[in-house]
Motif scaffolding. Structure first.
Motif, PDB file in Angstrom:
ATOM      1  N   ARG A 179       0.826  -1.204   0.000  1.00  0.00           N
ATOM      2  CA  ARG A 179       0.000   0.000   0.000  1.00  0.00           C
ATOM      3  C   ARG A 179       0.869   1.266   0.000  1.00  0.00           C
ATOM      4  NH1 ARG A 179      -5.090  -0.955  -1.771  1.00  0.00           N
ATOM      5  NH2 ARG A 179      -6.061  -2.705  -0.683  1.00  0.00           N
ATOM      6  N   LYS A 180       1.966   1.236   0.747  1.00  0.00           N
ATOM      7  CA  LYS A 180       2.876   2.391   0.773  1.00  0.00           C
ATOM      8  C   LYS A 180       3.500   2.624  -0.598  1.00  0.00           C
ATOM      9  CE  LYS A 180       4.104   2.089   5.689  1.00  0.00           C
ATOM     10  NZ  LYS A 180       5.194   1.824   6.675  1.00  0.00           N
ATOM     11  N   THR A 181       3.849   1.537  -1.272  1.00  0.00           N
ATOM     12  CA  THR A 181       4.413   1.657  -2.620  1.00  0.00           C
ATOM     13  C   THR A 181       3.387   2.232  -3.580  1.00  0.00           C
ATOM     14  OG1 THR A 181       5.966  -0.167  -2.283  1.00  0.00           O
ATOM     15  CG2 THR A 181       5.395   0.368  -4.559  1.00  0.00           C
ATOM     16  N   ILE A 182       2.152   1.757  -3.498  1.00  0.00           N
ATOM     17  CA  ILE A 182       1.089   2.259  -4.367  1.00  0.00           C
ATOM     18  C   ILE A 182       0.858   3.750  -4.121  1.00  0.00           C
ATOM     19  CG2 ILE A 182      -1.378   2.128  -4.860  1.00  0.00           C
ATOM     20  CD1 ILE A 182      -1.182  -0.896  -4.306  1.00  0.00           C
ATOM     21  N   ASP A 183       0.856   4.143  -2.854  1.00  0.00           N
ATOM     22  CA  ASP A 183       0.665   5.564  -2.530  1.00  0.00           C
ATOM     23  C   ASP A 183       1.776   6.417  -3.145  1.00  0.00           C
ATOM     24  OD1 ASP A 183      -1.603   4.973  -1.100  1.00  0.00           O
ATOM     25  OD2 ASP A 183      -0.628   5.017   0.871  1.00  0.00           O
ATOM     26  N   LEU A 184       3.022   5.918  -3.100  1.00  0.00           N
ATOM     27  CA  LEU A 184       4.133   6.689  -3.652  1.00  0.00           C
ATOM     28  C   LEU A 184       4.072   6.710  -5.184  1.00  0.00           C
ATOM     29  CD1 LEU A 184       6.483   8.298  -2.502  1.00  0.00           C
ATOM     30  CD2 LEU A 184       7.954   6.309  -2.838  1.00  0.00           C
ATOM     31  N   ILE A 185       3.659   5.597  -5.778  1.00  0.00           N
ATOM     32  CA  ILE A 185       3.468   5.569  -7.233  1.00  0.00           C
ATOM     33  C   ILE A 185       2.464   6.639  -7.654  1.00  0.00           C
ATOM     34  CG2 ILE A 185       2.431   4.228  -9.108  1.00  0.00           C
ATOM     35  CD1 ILE A 185       3.697   1.725  -7.911  1.00  0.00           C
ATOM     36  N   ASN A 186       1.351   6.698  -6.966  1.00  0.00           N
ATOM     37  CA  ASN A 186       0.316   7.667  -7.312  1.00  0.00           C
ATOM     38  C   ASN A 186       0.765   9.101  -7.055  1.00  0.00           C
ATOM     39  OD1 ASN A 186      -1.453   5.664  -8.168  1.00  0.00           O
ATOM     40  ND2 ASN A 186      -2.384   5.418  -6.151  1.00  0.00           N
ATOM     41  N   LYS A 187       1.550   9.301  -6.009  1.00  0.00           N
ATOM     42  CA  LYS A 187       2.062  10.644  -5.713  1.00  0.00           C
ATOM     43  C   LYS A 187       2.995  11.117  -6.819  1.00  0.00           C
ATOM     44  CE  LYS A 187       4.758  13.284  -2.310  1.00  0.00           C
ATOM     45  NZ  LYS A 187       3.804  14.398  -2.241  1.00  0.00           N
ATOM     46  N   PHE A 188       3.936  10.267  -7.214  1.00  0.00           N
ATOM     47  CA  PHE A 188       4.885  10.651  -8.257  1.00  0.00           C
ATOM     48  C   PHE A 188       4.199  10.782  -9.610  1.00  0.00           C
ATOM     49  CE2 PHE A 188       8.757   8.719  -5.845  1.00  0.00           C
ATOM     50  CZ  PHE A 188       8.707   9.783  -4.957  1.00  0.00           C
ATOM     51  N   SER A 189       3.104  10.045  -9.807  1.00  0.00           N
ATOM     52  CA  SER A 189       2.366  10.144 -11.074  1.00  0.00           C
ATOM     53  C   SER A 189       1.740  11.518 -11.257  1.00  0.00           C
ATOM     54  CB  SER A 189       1.276   9.076 -11.137  1.00  0.00           C
ATOM     55  OG  SER A 189       1.815   7.789 -11.158  1.00  0.00           O
ATOM     56  N   SER A 190       1.536  12.234 -10.155  1.00  0.00           N
ATOM     57  CA  SER A 190       0.882  13.540 -10.234  1.00  0.00           C
ATOM     58  C   SER A 190       1.812  14.635 -10.746  1.00  0.00           C
ATOM     59  CB  SER A 190       0.350  13.940  -8.845  1.00  0.00           C
ATOM     60  OG  SER A 190       1.421  14.165  -7.924  1.00  0.00           O
ATOM     61  N   TYR A 191       3.126  14.350 -10.773  1.00  0.00           N
ATOM     62  CA  TYR A 191       4.066  15.349 -11.281  1.00  0.00           C
ATOM     63  C   TYR A 191       3.982  15.406 -12.812  1.00  0.00           C
ATOM     64  CZ  TYR A 191       6.389  15.725  -6.735  1.00  0.00           C
ATOM     65  OH  TYR A 191       6.669  15.954  -5.415  1.00  0.00           O
ATOM     66  N   PRO A 192       4.164  16.592 -13.403  1.00  0.00           N
ATOM     67  CA  PRO A 192       4.126  16.681 -14.870  1.00  0.00           C
ATOM     68  C   PRO A 192       5.309  15.948 -15.496  1.00  0.00           C
ATOM     69  CG  PRO A 192       4.851  18.761 -13.893  1.00  0.00           C
ATOM     70  CD  PRO A 192       4.394  17.899 -12.761  1.00  0.00           C
ATOM     71  N   ASN A 193       5.096  15.424 -16.691  1.00  0.00           N
ATOM     72  CA  ASN A 193       6.158  14.743 -17.455  1.00  0.00           C
ATOM     73  C   ASN A 193       6.802  13.608 -16.660  1.00  0.00           C
ATOM     74  OD1 ASN A 193       5.914  16.558 -19.712  1.00  0.00           O
ATOM     75  ND2 ASN A 193       7.047  18.071 -18.506  1.00  0.00           N
ATOM     76  N   SER A 194       5.973  12.834 -15.976  1.00  0.00           N
ATOM     77  CA  SER A 194       6.489  11.730 -15.176  1.00  0.00           C
ATOM     78  C   SER A 194       5.837  10.416 -15.601  1.00  0.00           C
ATOM     79  CB  SER A 194       6.213  11.966 -13.684  1.00  0.00           C
ATOM     80  OG  SER A 194       4.808  11.913 -13.429  1.00  0.00           O
ATOM     81  N   ARG A 195       6.581   9.327 -15.386  1.00  0.00           N
ATOM     82  CA  ARG A 195       6.033   7.987 -15.550  1.00  0.00           C
ATOM     83  C   ARG A 195       6.442   7.175 -14.327  1.00  0.00           C
ATOM     84  NH1 ARG A 195       7.442   5.244 -21.113  1.00  0.00           N
ATOM     85  NH2 ARG A 195       9.499   5.282 -20.117  1.00  0.00           N
ATOM     86  N   THR A 196       5.569   6.251 -13.925  1.00  0.00           N
ATOM     87  CA  THR A 196       5.853   5.466 -12.726  1.00  0.00           C
ATOM     88  C   THR A 196       5.597   3.982 -12.986  1.00  0.00           C
ATOM     89  OG1 THR A 196       3.601   5.922 -11.940  1.00  0.00           O
ATOM     90  CG2 THR A 196       5.367   7.350 -11.113  1.00  0.00           C
ATOM     91  N   PRO A 197       6.344   3.370 -13.884  1.00  0.00           N
ATOM     92  CA  PRO A 197       6.143   1.941 -14.163  1.00  0.00           C
ATOM     93  C   PRO A 197       6.598   1.075 -12.992  1.00  0.00           C
ATOM     94  CG  PRO A 197       8.068   2.747 -15.313  1.00  0.00           C
ATOM     95  CD  PRO A 197       7.418   3.949 -14.698  1.00  0.00           C
TER      96      PRO A 197
END
Length: 276
Positions: A179-197
């Motif tokens: 769950r912590k990893t998913i939360d961080l994935i979603n947080k970083f996804s909110s930045y412009p020009n970012s990908r979080t594979p």
């Protein structure tokens, strides 16, 4: 000796810009338990002369017309002086190139990122791996979640597009860690020009995680790397069907993928299903 037009490598984030792979250093001194580079190089780090490296880049630019490059070092920013010399050399020679590289979140700061951007860096990839400090310690990543958040924030502020790369299905990973990893994935996804594979944790020969896999029965005692391995389920999950993954009954890979997919925004889900 090769017809380079037959090789369709492109600049990261720019599918239509041909790029050439170059290497200024090999190896990594870090001790991540899953990494095949560590298994192959035994923590050795060797770097080329920045001037000779840039001679090669200049030659490829003048002779073959390449203006974009993939700096394919295992971790370009592991040696600060090395990357500073390369960037200053690019600026001094006025090479006017664009390039991408793999970096670590614990050895970048505002100054080095600004210098890299000025020297033509247009894309960075960070191995964040997990949003759980407990998991980062277990896998011997050598970074913290706080360092990852700071590096990603600086990279976004300076305006360099980036990938924040994650892994799931680690040894000992719990639902809370996931769950912590998913939360961080979603947080970083909110930045412009970012990908979080993200990717499932593959087991490679010679790694510490291979030894753990034998000890804990994830790999059977009669498993052999010389015998073809195929698991069709992996193709459905979007991972390599020819490489064994770390799997535990408590967190089946199908459940992990379903949980991550459900956490994604609706727009991502729509695009993903349309792509499939």
């Amino acid at each position: 000796l090769f017809d380079l037009k037959r090789y369709k490598t492109c600049l990261h984030g720019k599918k239509k810009i041909p790029a050439f792979r170059v290497i200024s250093s090999r190896g990594c001194p870090c001790k991540c338990i899953f990494c095949s580079i560590t298994a192959l190089q035994k923590h050795k780090f060797r770097k080329r002369s920045p001037e000779l490296f840039l001679d090669e880049v200049s030659y490829l630019q003048k002779t073959y017309g390449y203006n974009a490059f993939l700096f394919d070092d295992d971790t370009l920013t592991i040696d600060r002086d090395h990357i500073v010399d390369i960037c200053n050399g690019i600026l001094r020679r006025r090479l006017n190139i664009r390039w991408s590289a793999l970096a670590r979140v614990n050895n970048v700061d505002g100054d080095i990122l600004s210098l890299m951007k000025a020297a033509g860096c247009v894309y960075l990839m960070y191995g964040v791996e997990s949003g759980s400090d407990a998991m980062l310690t277990r896998i011997k990543k050598g970074i913290t979640v706080a360092q990852a958040m700071k590096a990603i924030e600086m990279t976004a502020e300076i305006g360099i597009p980036f990938d924040a790369l994650f892994m799931v299905s680690f040894p000992g990973e719990t639902m809370q860690d996931l769950r912590k990893t998913i939360d961080l994935i979603n947080k970083f996804s909110s930045y412009p020009n970012s990908r979080t594979p993200y990717a499932f944790t593959c087991i490679y020969p010679g790694t510490e995680i291979e030894r753990l896999a034998y000890d804990q029965g994830v790999l059977l005692k009669d498993f052999s790397w010389n015998t073809p391995y195929v698991k069709p389920l992996y193709s459905v999950l979007g991972t390599d069907p020819f490489s064994p993954c770390w799997e535990t009954p408590l967190l089946p890979l199908e459940d992990i993928k379903a949980i991550i997919f459900k956490s994604r925004p609706l727009l991502y889900k729509t695009r993903h299903v349309f792509h499939k």
